[in-house]
Enzyme design. Structure first.
Site, PDB file in Angstrom:
ATOM      1  N   ARG A  31       0.847  -1.212   0.000  1.00 56.80           N
ATOM      2  CA  ARG A  31       0.000   0.000   0.000  1.00 56.80           C
ATOM      3  C   ARG A  31       0.882   1.261   0.000  1.00 56.80           C
ATOM      4  O   ARG A  31       0.593   2.223  -0.706  1.00 56.80           O
ATOM      5  CB  ARG A  31      -0.920   0.021   1.219  1.00 56.80           C
ATOM      6  CG  ARG A  31      -1.790  -1.209   1.417  1.00 56.80           C
ATOM      7  CD  ARG A  31      -3.038  -1.209   0.551  1.00 56.80           C
ATOM      8  NE  ARG A  31      -3.847  -2.375   0.876  1.00 56.80           N
ATOM      9  CZ  ARG A  31      -3.832  -3.538   0.223  1.00 56.80           C
ATOM     10  NH1 ARG A  31      -3.056  -3.689  -0.839  1.00 56.80           N
ATOM     11  NH2 ARG A  31      -4.585  -4.555   0.589  1.00 56.80           N
ATOM     12  N   GLU A 175     -13.785 -15.351   8.447  1.00 60.64           N
ATOM     13  CA  GLU A 175     -13.684 -14.771   7.101  1.00 60.64           C
ATOM     14  C   GLU A 175     -13.259 -15.804   6.052  1.00 60.64           C
ATOM     15  O   GLU A 175     -12.071 -16.046   5.862  1.00 60.64           O
ATOM     16  CB  GLU A 175     -12.684 -13.606   7.099  1.00 60.64           C
ATOM     17  CG  GLU A 175     -12.523 -12.971   5.718  1.00 60.64           C
ATOM     18  CD  GLU A 175     -11.594 -11.746   5.693  1.00 60.64           C
ATOM     19  OE1 GLU A 175     -10.987 -11.418   6.721  1.00 60.64           O
ATOM     20  OE2 GLU A 175     -11.487 -11.144   4.616  1.00 60.64           O
ATOM     21  N   LYS A 217     -17.527 -12.684   7.984  1.00 55.75           N
ATOM     22  CA  LYS A 217     -16.983 -11.681   7.057  1.00 55.75           C
ATOM     23  C   LYS A 217     -16.736 -12.349   5.706  1.00 55.75           C
ATOM     24  O   LYS A 217     -15.697 -12.959   5.487  1.00 55.75           O
ATOM     25  CB  LYS A 217     -15.682 -11.100   7.612  1.00 55.75           C
ATOM     26  CG  LYS A 217     -14.973 -10.143   6.635  1.00 55.75           C
ATOM     27  CD  LYS A 217     -13.942  -9.271   7.310  1.00 55.75           C
ATOM     28  CE  LYS A 217     -13.177  -8.447   6.293  1.00 55.75           C
ATOM     29  NZ  LYS A 217     -12.330  -7.418   6.896  1.00 55.75           N
ATOM     30  N   SER A 259     -14.227  -5.745   1.109  1.00 53.29           N
ATOM     31  CA  SER A 259     -14.376  -5.066  -0.186  1.00 53.29           C
ATOM     32  C   SER A 259     -13.627  -5.804  -1.290  1.00 53.29           C
ATOM     33  O   SER A 259     -14.044  -5.746  -2.457  1.00 53.29           O
ATOM     34  CB  SER A 259     -13.968  -3.596  -0.097  1.00 53.29           C
ATOM     35  OG  SER A 259     -12.630  -3.430   0.319  1.00 53.29           O
ATOM     36  N   GLY A 260     -12.540  -6.482  -0.952  1.00 54.80           N
ATOM     37  CA  GLY A 260     -11.933  -7.440  -1.877  1.00 54.80           C
ATOM     38  C   GLY A 260     -11.356  -6.901  -3.176  1.00 54.80           C
ATOM     39  O   GLY A 260     -11.087  -7.689  -4.076  1.00 54.80           O
ATOM     40  N   GLY A 261     -11.219  -5.585  -3.298  1.00 58.16           N
ATOM     41  CA  GLY A 261     -10.697  -5.018  -4.538  1.00 58.16           C
ATOM     42  C   GLY A 261     -11.762  -4.273  -5.347  1.00 58.16           C
ATOM     43  O   GLY A 261     -11.475  -3.711  -6.406  1.00 58.16           O
ATOM     44  N   ARG A 290      -9.476  -1.814   1.926  1.00 55.56           N
ATOM     45  CA  ARG A 290      -9.171  -0.914   0.812  1.00 55.56           C
ATOM     46  C   ARG A 290     -10.274   0.103   0.530  1.00 55.56           C
ATOM     47  O   ARG A 290     -10.000   1.264   0.248  1.00 55.56           O
ATOM     48  CB  ARG A 290      -8.859  -1.740  -0.445  1.00 55.56           C
ATOM     49  CG  ARG A 290      -7.486  -2.353  -0.398  1.00 55.56           C
ATOM     50  CD  ARG A 290      -7.346  -3.486  -1.383  1.00 55.56           C
ATOM     51  NE  ARG A 290      -8.007  -4.699  -0.910  1.00 55.56           N
ATOM     52  CZ  ARG A 290      -8.033  -5.856  -1.569  1.00 55.56           C
ATOM     53  NH1 ARG A 290      -7.459  -5.934  -2.760  1.00 55.56           N
ATOM     54  NH2 ARG A 290      -8.625  -6.920  -1.076  1.00 55.56           N
TER      55      ARG A 290
HETATM   56  P1  13P Z   1     -10.551  -5.449   1.891  1.00 55.10           P
HETATM   57  O1  13P Z   1     -11.831  -4.746   2.224  1.00 55.10           O
HETATM   58  O2  13P Z   1      -9.482  -4.552   1.344  1.00 55.10           O
HETATM   59  O3  13P Z   1     -10.787  -6.695   1.078  1.00 55.10           O
HETATM   60  O4  13P Z   1      -9.907  -5.936   3.266  1.00 55.10           O
HETATM   61  C1  13P Z   1     -10.713  -6.472   4.225  1.00 55.10           C
HETATM   62  C2  13P Z   1      -9.963  -7.483   4.979  1.00 55.10           C
HETATM   63  O5  13P Z   1      -9.793  -7.355   6.167  1.00 55.10           O
HETATM   64  C3  13P Z   1      -9.467  -8.652   4.265  1.00 55.10           C
HETATM   65  O6  13P Z   1      -9.059  -9.617   5.179  1.00 55.10           O
END
Ligand code: 13P
Length: 337
Positions: A31, A175, A217, A259-261, A290
């Site tokens: 990042r 998650e 999650k 959010s995953g990208g 992100r």
């Molecule tokens: P993102 O929302 O960037 O995908 O990150 C969330 C997260 O904690 C992934 O483990």
């Protein structure tokens, strides 16, 4: 109601969601590379201080996920980050997995490590002020994958992690992330996400994890990034709700999406649409990394002169996602910023 169940509910309080600021050292370096800032301990500390002290975010942020280094850091004035958050009514959480590693014998697939010694680490994180934890499993869609072996291995690890958290007094964020990379369509994502969820909940049941003391999650059900036909916002919302109604028991207090990208605004629009449609038994919220941090990271750019602008950018995204919690987000909110 148990203490953990109360904490789980507070994590998905109305109008609020979670800020994922638990990037591991290799991830935060990536990042920082994107804004040409060196990843030194002091830069990481200064950046996290900016996020955690941003004015007004406590109206929209219920909890923050920290990384091992971060939970031990303090503001420039010497106040430990967990105390900074707690004094604002924000729950401190901690990433406890040790990362996704290649799954032996299964090219292209991963299993998350970190169970050894976890009981003791959980006890230490409690003394440092953590109220909840996170463990991320990574599922890749591709030719002939995910294998059932990969899905089972990850579900088993998630369940053992969650059981240890409950025993040790932390609410587990469970998650299982089905990655959005690849040319697959939304139906394939739907199929894999449902299978992953069903196996995770079967494992949680086997390991006697009380479902009202955890938070899920997951990814949203979405087209692969290289798929030629991209599903619309309403298609994503509908498919995600439909998939989760099949795979997630009603006892789970809340689902906080990653959010995953996805771009900031699309991630907000998807959550908003799901809450607008409604009809699920759980709170539908966010735990974005992100999609909450991209704008503040860019505004900051490593300069102390830009801290106020970065904090404003974080507050803006937090407010938009807070509105998406009850379906009241509108694109006009973006222009008003
Ligand atoms: P993102 O929302 O960037 O995908 O990150 C969330 C997260 O904690 C992934 O483990």
């Amino acid at each position: 109601m148990s203490e953990l169940s109360n904490t789980a509910r507070a994590m998905v309080a109305k109008g609020k969601g979670i800020l994922a600021a638990d990037e591991s050292s290799p991830t935060i370096k990536k990042r920082f590379d994107s804004i040409q800032v060196e990843s030194t301990e002091e830069n990481r500390r200064a950046y996290r201080e900016l996020l955690f002290t941003a004015d007004g975010i406590d109206d929209y942020i219920s909890g923050v996920i920290l990384y091992d280094e971060t939970i031990r850091q303090s503001t420039a004035a010497g106040k430990p980050f967990p105390e900074v958050l707690a004094s604002r009514g924000i729950l401190p959480g901690i990433k406890v997995d040790a990362g996704a590693k290649n799954l032996a014998g299964h090219p292209g697939e991963k299993v998350t490590e970190g169970l050894d010694g976890l009981r003791d680490r959980i006890a230490e994180y409690r003394t440092l002020g953590a109220k909840f934890a996170k463990w991320r499993a990574v599922i890749t869609i591709g030719d002939g994958i995910p294998s059932d072996t990969c899905l089972h291995a990850n579900a088993h690890a998630l369940a053992r992690y969650a059981a240890l958290c409950v025993e040790g007094g932390l609410v587990p964020i469970v998650e299982p992330e089905v990655l959005m990379d690849g040319p697959h369509d939304i139906d394939r994502c739907d199929e894999v996400t449902e299978r992953a969820l069903r196996l995770v909940f079967a494992a949680l049941y086997d390991h006697r994890v009380p479902l009202d003391e955890m938070i899920l999650k997951p990814n949203m059900v979405i087209s692969g990034t290289e798929c030629s036909t991209q599903a619309s916002v309403s298609e994503v919302a509908e498919a995600t709700l439909h998939c989760f109604r099949r795979g997630v028991p009603a006892a789970v207090p809340g689902i906080v999406f990653l959010s995953g990208g996805q771009s900031d605004e699309i991630a907000t629009a998807h959550l908003n649409e799901m809450n607008r449609m409604g009809g699920g038994p759980w709170e539908l919220s966010f735990s974005y990394g992100r999609a909450l941090q991209a704008a503040p990271l860019k505004a900051w750019g490593g300069s102390a002169d830009h801290v106020a602008a970065a904090q404003k950018a974080l507050l803006h995204r937090s407010r938009c996602n807070g509105a998406a919690r009850d379906g009241s987000y509108d694109e006009s909110m973006e222009n008003a910023a």
